[in-house]
Motif scaffolding. Sequence first.
Motif, PDB file in Angstrom:
ATOM      1  N   UNK A 185      70.476 -17.011 -21.149  1.00 14.20           N
ATOM      2  CA  UNK A 185      69.943 -17.407 -22.449  1.00 14.20           C
ATOM      3  C   UNK A 185      68.914 -16.436 -23.022  1.00 14.20           C
ATOM      4  N   UNK A 186      68.130 -15.782 -22.172  1.00 11.81           N
ATOM      5  CA  UNK A 186      66.994 -15.022 -22.685  1.00 11.81           C
ATOM      6  C   UNK A 186      67.019 -13.530 -22.356  1.00 11.81           C
ATOM      7  N   UNK A 187      67.924 -13.100 -21.488  1.00  7.89           N
ATOM      8  CA  UNK A 187      67.998 -11.676 -21.151  1.00  7.89           C
ATOM      9  C   UNK A 187      69.292 -11.045 -21.656  1.00  7.89           C
ATOM     10  N   UNK A 188      70.415 -11.733 -21.468  1.00  8.44           N
ATOM     11  CA  UNK A 188      71.693 -11.211 -21.948  1.00  8.44           C
ATOM     12  C   UNK A 188      71.706 -11.198 -23.467  1.00  8.44           C
ATOM     13  N   UNK A 189      72.287 -10.174 -24.027  1.00  6.99           N
ATOM     14  CA  UNK A 189      72.382 -10.047 -25.478  1.00  6.99           C
ATOM     15  C   UNK A 189      73.612  -9.226 -25.825  1.00  6.99           C
ATOM     16  N   UNK A 190      74.299  -9.569 -26.898  1.00  5.69           N
ATOM     17  CA  UNK A 190      75.437  -8.745 -27.321  1.00  5.69           C
ATOM     18  C   UNK A 190      75.008  -7.478 -28.038  1.00  5.69           C
ATOM     19  N   UNK A 191      73.714  -7.383 -28.388  1.00  2.00           N
ATOM     20  CA  UNK A 191      73.227  -6.252 -29.187  1.00  2.00           C
ATOM     21  C   UNK A 191      72.959  -5.047 -28.297  1.00  2.00           C
ATOM     22  N   UNK A 192      73.631  -3.961 -28.577  1.00  2.00           N
ATOM     23  CA  UNK A 192      73.379  -2.724 -27.862  1.00  2.00           C
ATOM     24  C   UNK A 192      72.237  -1.972 -28.536  1.00  2.00           C
ATOM     25  N   UNK A 193      71.665  -1.017 -27.823  1.00  2.00           N
ATOM     26  CA  UNK A 193      70.593  -0.201 -28.398  1.00  2.00           C
ATOM     27  C   UNK A 193      71.169   0.715 -29.464  1.00  2.00           C
ATOM     28  N   UNK A 194      70.586   0.699 -30.648  1.00  2.00           N
ATOM     29  CA  UNK A 194      71.008   1.569 -31.745  1.00  2.00           C
ATOM     30  C   UNK A 194      69.783   2.266 -32.330  1.00  2.00           C
ATOM     31  N   UNK A 195      70.003   3.470 -32.816  1.00  2.00           N
ATOM     32  CA  UNK A 195      68.915   4.259 -33.392  1.00  2.00           C
ATOM     33  C   UNK A 195      69.345   4.817 -34.744  1.00  2.00           C
ATOM     34  N   UNK A 196      68.369   5.031 -35.595  1.00  2.00           N
ATOM     35  CA  UNK A 196      68.612   5.579 -36.919  1.00  2.00           C
ATOM     36  C   UNK A 196      67.441   6.481 -37.299  1.00  2.00           C
TER      37      UNK A 196
END
Length: 503
Positions: free
Chosen positions: A303-314
């Motif tokens: 619930x609090x560590x897993x995330x579908x969001x990968x690291x992205x930079x701009x």
Amino acid sequence: MAGNKSYTIVEYFGGDDGYRCGYCKNEKGNFSHGMWSHTMTVQDYQDLIDRGWRRSGKYVYKPIMNKTCCPQYTIRCHALKFQPSKSHKKILKKISKFISKGELPKGQDDGEPMDSVCEEACPGEPDKVCQSEVKCAASIDIQKEVAECPAIAEVQKEVADAAPADSEASRKEPVSVTDARTTATAPKPGVGADASRPPCRKAKDLRKERRLQKEQMRQDADGVSSSPSPAQTNQPKPLEDFISDSLPDNSSHCLEVRLVRSNPPCPQFKASFEASYQVYKLYQMAIHKDPPDKPSESQFRRFLCDSPLEAEYSPDGPEMGYGSFHQQYWLDGRIVAVGVIDILPTCVSSVYLYYHPDFASLSLGSYSALREIAFTRQLQKQSPKLSFYYLGFYIHSCPKMRYKGQYRPSDLLCPETFVWVPIERCVPHLENSRYARFNQDPDAGDARVLKDVGRALVLYRRTVMPYAAYTRKRKGPTDETEVQQYAGLVGQDCAERILLYRA
């Protein structure tokens, strides 16, 4: 999409069955649509939360507003215009008194409610998630098949044009960012109380004097007149100054806020994982009355560590990049609270806050919200578009959840037209009905509805294709009704970018 461009891949599960509500405790009254997200770009998630979706781990859900027992309205605060209220200032003073003198307020906190995202507030994970096949498809095969699929060339170009930020694999990951620090250092020479005055003075007066002296020195160095203009003297004190005042020098305690990336987990996150989990476990047992075996490590991860969001930079984004983070509050070398947040193209989105129950009387939920608003303002200096702070859901029918409306100016999302409406205009409608349409233009509708479901992208047998092409290849009963429902919920932009997995 080729090279380092990424897709969002989801499985849609509908929302026919009711489940337990974490707010009113109705056993079957909570209804929502749900998607399992195998991977997701930050722009897609930004667009989804701007249509009423919200994530818990990798599960993304959207309440069925006119059916669920406790309608949950997405709320955002205009971080740049925010001014702390009297109650917020009292909380900061309470923190200041504890940091400087080590005195904990007596009793519990002042009615601080549970946060809006927990395992009881959203559905559990679906049972039929096709993990292995989608994981395999998400790596190499999709890129190859897309390049060889001329039928989606037009949609592919739109996806590339819409991407806000590229993942830079070669860029060094800023794994830990110190947001603010209080240290017990000696006062600077020449700055402090005038020896000719009485020695006993309030710390607030001393801080004000030091601040004025520093400003005077800066103005003298710049050749600026020391006389403030009327506009300067009439400006309200910014949030950052209130927070700085709450962290005095020469204090009994040292409070440090560290930002660590949770996905992919950075070394600092891994090193502090066990300590963070133990705080979560104590919090769930003391605040939410969970039995000792319920706050398991696997639950915490899910619930609090897993995330579908990968690291992205701009290039025009924040230095630490976009994605999912834990903002850890360290007191005298140990974790006492953790704020789970997502940094997105136009906002910082609060996911959850947990803290050590020994410090419940400090109102750490409200304090962390103030720190996260200040953090949003800090990021906006690096990324001009990033100017909002999302507090999750506002639930007017649950009195304990109305506190989110105190962070103003703020807006609620209209559940039918998906436009933002100032909360002051929304509350009167919610006083009359749990469910309300906030946009008062009777002719207004969903401007981003997908009119042609055939343009929705699907992932079928490791191949990306428009839904129209998929229907010609697929055998068996039609699933058009389900796909139309999904496309209507995510909107045109996401339906034409996100890959809907089809077995």
